[in-house]
Design an enzyme around this catalytic site. Structure first.
Site, short mmCIF file in Angstrom:
data_model
loop_
_atom_site.label_atom_id
_atom_site.label_comp_id
_atom_site.label_asym_id
_atom_site.label_seq_id
_atom_site.Cartn_x
_atom_site.Cartn_y
_atom_site.Cartn_z
N ASP A 31 0.83 -1.20 0.00
CA ASP A 31 0.00 0.00 0.00
C ASP A 31 0.86 1.25 0.00
O ASP A 31 1.37 1.67 1.05
CB ASP A 31 -0.92 -0.04 1.25
CG ASP A 31 -1.78 1.20 1.35
OD1 ASP A 31 -2.35 1.43 2.44
OD2 ASP A 31 -1.89 1.94 0.36
N ASP A 214 -1.62 5.51 -5.21
CA ASP A 214 -2.01 4.68 -4.08
C ASP A 214 -2.34 3.25 -4.49
O ASP A 214 -3.49 2.94 -4.86
CB ASP A 214 -3.23 5.32 -3.38
CG ASP A 214 -3.65 4.57 -2.13
OD1 ASP A 214 -4.63 4.99 -1.49
OD2 ASP A 214 -3.01 3.55 -1.81
#
Ligand SMILES: O=C(CN1CCCCC1)Nc1ccc2c(c1)OCO2
Length: 322
Positions: A31, A214
């Site tokens: 992430d 992201d």
């Protein structure tokens, strides 16, 4: 040392990377939008661990507890987790970090229990790591001194195995050249100006907006003005509160969506903008609203079209067509 780790698509929602923590193998969600490395652990209630691999510190010969250290993270989608902290050896592909802060979950929210990942590897800037009383460094920050170049890259092709490359860019994973833009890391993200977008060939301004790269977010999330402008061009599109987003007839013709990353447009093909069946003959859009604020979130759907390079020198973000 440089290395590459395979990223496997899971339920079309995330890409998981097999990671060895203290000799124990877990499938973790990489992430770039957060900075905590946390794992499902033996400290979780058995009901929360079901269906997951989990880490047991007592089974690791290299684990060192950080007494009194805790962590507690909340994500923008409302999910969260918390627990305590130790140090252990973490191996990702050919890259190994000793004394990596490993955050052991004592609690996880329901979405994580039903989700396929056994934890997360945060690859944003260490300034947003949640460990207290002393903030900890990310795997990438700890690995940098052992890498040829202080960078990692995400290769996440649609519905196919991808990879995270550490220390180098792999020209077999992209075509053409990589375009770089300066990153403003003051919020802890891989963030840059994103001040214009296009629906098909129609240009729209997004003054004051930024974008965040992201890999932990599945979709592309933009401000309401952009989302409305896009779906106004899709026949039969509407917002469905029951589905939690914009849907449209699966037979609809979709325009492309482009948005500036720094001064260069990235273009998402129509095929990637249909996320798939919502219900019956309705399909769910890959572009959805980020809600309030002026930060667009460029998630996995973006990486399905572009190889993304996260370079700590600068720092900068680069992208090239897959
Ligand atoms: O929360 C996330 C991603 N998050 C990454 C870690 C696992 C749980 C999901 N993305 C996200 C980012 C911005 C948002 C949003 C969701 O909803 C509205 O705005």
């Amino acid at each position: 040392q440089d290395g590459s780790a395979t990223a496997v698509p899971s339920d079309g929602v995330e890409y998981l990377v097999s990671t060895v923590v203290g000799g124990q193998t877990l499938d973790l969600d990489f992430d770039t939008g957060s900075a905590d490395l946390w794992v499902f652990s033996s400290q979780l209630a058995a009901s929360s661990r079901s269906g997951h691999a989990y880490y047991t510190s007592s089974k690791s010969s290299t684990y060192k507890a950080l007494s009194g250290y805790t962590w507690d993270i909340s994500y923008a989608d409302g999910s969260g987790a918390s627990g305590n902290v130790g140090l252990d050896t973490v191996q990702i592909g050919g890259t190994t970090v000793t004394n990596q802060a490993v955050e052991l979950a004592k609690t996880v929210s329901s979405t994580f229990v039903s989700d396929a990942s056994d934890g997360l590897v945060g690859l944003a800037f260490s300034s947003i790591n949640t460990v207290s009383p002393q903030q900890q460094s990310t795997f990438f920050d700890n690995a940098q001194s052992s890498l040829d170049s202080p960078l990692f890259a995400a290769y996440l092709p649609f519905n196919a195995d991808g990879a995270y490359d550490f220390g180098y860019t792999d020209s077999s994973k992209y075509t053409g050249s990589i375009t770089y833009t300066s990153v403003d890391s003051s919020n802890g993200f891989w963030e840059y100006p994103s001040t214009s977008y296009k629906v098909g060939s129609t240009v729209h301004s997004l003054s004051g907006y930024t974008g965040i790269s992201d890999t932990g977010t599945t979709l592309i999330l933009m401000g309401d003005s952009a989302v409305t402008a896009y779906y106004n061009q899709v026949s039969g599109a509407s917002y469905s509160s029951s589905q939690g987003g914009y849907i449209f007839p699966c037979s609809a013709t979709l325009p492309t969506l482009s948005f500036k990353i720094g001064s260069t447009y990235a273009t998402i093909p129509a095929s990637l903008l249909n996320f798939g069946t919502a219900s019956g003959s309705s399909c769910f859009g890959s572009l959805q609203s980020v809600g309030s604020g002026s930060q667009n979130i460029y998630g996995d759907v973006f990486f399905n079209a572009y190889y993304g390079v996260f370079d700590a020198s600068g720092p900068s973000f680069g992208f090239a067509t897959i």
